[in-house]
Design a protein around this motif. Structure first.
Motif, short mmCIF file in Angstrom:
data_model
loop_
_atom_site.label_atom_id
_atom_site.label_comp_id
_atom_site.label_asym_id
_atom_site.label_seq_id
_atom_site.Cartn_x
_atom_site.Cartn_y
_atom_site.Cartn_z
N ALA A 212 -3.57 -31.05 19.41
CA ALA A 212 -4.48 -32.19 19.23
C ALA A 212 -5.90 -31.71 19.12
CB ALA A 212 -4.34 -33.15 20.42
N LEU A 213 -6.21 -30.65 19.82
CA LEU A 213 -7.55 -30.09 19.72
C LEU A 213 -7.79 -29.53 18.33
CD1 LEU A 213 -9.85 -29.96 21.68
CD2 LEU A 213 -9.08 -27.68 22.38
N ASP A 214 -6.77 -28.91 17.75
CA ASP A 214 -6.90 -28.38 16.39
C ASP A 214 -7.10 -29.52 15.40
OD1 ASP A 214 -6.74 -25.74 16.95
OD2 ASP A 214 -4.59 -25.54 16.51
N ALA A 215 -6.38 -30.60 15.58
CA ALA A 215 -6.53 -31.74 14.67
C ALA A 215 -7.93 -32.30 14.81
CB ALA A 215 -5.48 -32.81 14.98
N ARG A 216 -8.41 -32.40 16.04
CA ARG A 216 -9.77 -32.92 16.25
C ARG A 216 -10.78 -31.97 15.62
NH1 ARG A 216 -13.04 -36.61 16.02
NH2 ARG A 216 -14.76 -36.55 17.45
N ALA A 217 -10.57 -30.66 15.77
CA ALA A 217 -11.49 -29.67 15.20
C ALA A 217 -11.46 -29.76 13.68
CB ALA A 217 -11.10 -28.26 15.66
N ARG A 218 -10.27 -29.95 13.08
CA ARG A 218 -10.18 -30.08 11.63
C ARG A 218 -10.89 -31.36 11.18
NH1 ARG A 218 -4.86 -28.09 12.49
NH2 ARG A 218 -4.08 -30.21 12.47
N ASP A 219 -10.72 -32.45 11.95
CA ASP A 219 -11.41 -33.70 11.61
C ASP A 219 -12.92 -33.50 11.66
OD1 ASP A 219 -9.07 -35.05 11.22
OD2 ASP A 219 -9.08 -36.06 13.20
N VAL A 220 -13.38 -32.82 12.68
CA VAL A 220 -14.84 -32.58 12.82
C VAL A 220 -15.30 -31.70 11.68
CG1 VAL A 220 -16.58 -31.42 14.25
CG2 VAL A 220 -14.90 -32.96 15.30
N GLU A 221 -14.47 -30.68 11.36
CA GLU A 221 -14.83 -29.78 10.26
C GLU A 221 -14.89 -30.54 8.93
OE1 GLU A 221 -12.84 -25.87 8.58
OE2 GLU A 221 -13.16 -25.74 10.76
N ARG A 222 -13.90 -31.41 8.68
CA ARG A 222 -13.91 -32.22 7.45
C ARG A 222 -15.14 -33.14 7.44
NH1 ARG A 222 -8.10 -32.48 7.98
NH2 ARG A 222 -8.32 -34.41 9.16
N GLU A 223 -15.43 -33.74 8.60
CA GLU A 223 -16.59 -34.64 8.69
C GLU A 223 -17.88 -33.84 8.41
OE1 GLU A 223 -18.74 -38.06 9.06
OE2 GLU A 223 -16.57 -37.88 8.93
N MET A 224 -17.97 -32.63 8.94
CA MET A 224 -19.15 -31.79 8.71
C MET A 224 -19.24 -31.43 7.23
SD MET A 224 -19.20 -29.35 12.09
CE MET A 224 -20.19 -28.14 11.31
N GLU A 225 -18.10 -31.14 6.61
CA GLU A 225 -18.08 -30.82 5.18
C GLU A 225 -18.53 -32.02 4.35
OE1 GLU A 225 -17.64 -28.58 1.70
OE2 GLU A 225 -17.80 -27.96 3.79
N ARG A 226 -18.04 -33.21 4.72
CA ARG A 226 -18.47 -34.43 4.02
C ARG A 226 -19.98 -34.62 4.18
NH1 ARG A 226 -13.64 -36.81 5.77
NH2 ARG A 226 -14.67 -37.80 7.54
N GLU A 227 -20.47 -34.43 5.40
CA GLU A 227 -21.91 -34.58 5.66
C GLU A 227 -22.70 -33.55 4.84
OE1 GLU A 227 -23.67 -36.79 7.48
OE2 GLU A 227 -21.81 -37.90 7.88
N ARG A 228 -22.17 -32.30 4.79
CA ARG A 228 -22.84 -31.25 4.01
C ARG A 228 -22.86 -31.63 2.52
NH1 ARG A 228 -21.68 -27.23 0.90
NH2 ARG A 228 -19.43 -27.40 1.18
#
Length: 137
Positions: free
Chosen positions: A1-17
């Protein structure tokens, strides 16, 4: 679940970038359009100033030509007035000459009449002298 959350945060950061890059590209495009528009406005202003200077120069040239034409017209009017004055003076001189010639002709006619009268008187005296001399014989 932590990996999924980290991937979600990473995707969100990529979208923001990506959104930040898109916004930066839009801002750069706006800066470029604004700079191009500023250059266009400067060019239009320069062209308008050049046109204004051309128009002012043309206006000044027309004013100069109008002044030259007015000067020429004044000179023509002065020359015409001088010509008329000379003509009037010539007419007055001719009238005086005609009047003088007329007076001279009247004087000559009067002198001729006087000469005829004197000749008639001399002829009458000579006839009287001749009659007296014939009467003395």
């Amino acid at each position: 679940a932590l990996d999924a959350r980290a991937r979600d945060v990473e995707r969100e950061m990529e979208r923001e970038r990506l959104e930040a890059e898109r916004l930066e590209a839009q801002a750069e495009a706006l800066r470029k359009r604004r700079e191009e528009r500023r250059r266009q406005l400067e060019e239009e202003e320069r062209e308008a100033e050049e046109e204004l200077m051309r128009l002012q120069a043309a206006k000044a040239a027309k004013a100069q030509r109008a002044a030259e034409l007015a000067t020429e017209r004044d000179a023509d009017l002065a020359a015409e007035a001088e010509r008329k004055a000379r003509l009037a003076a010539k007419q007055r001189r001719l009238e005086k000459e005609r009047a003088l010639a007329k007076a001279e002709a009247k004087t000559k006619a009067a002198q001729a009449r006087m000469s005829r009268v004197e000749a008639d008187i001399d002829a009458a005296k000579a006839a009287a002298d001749a009659a007296a001399a014939a009467g003395d014989d």
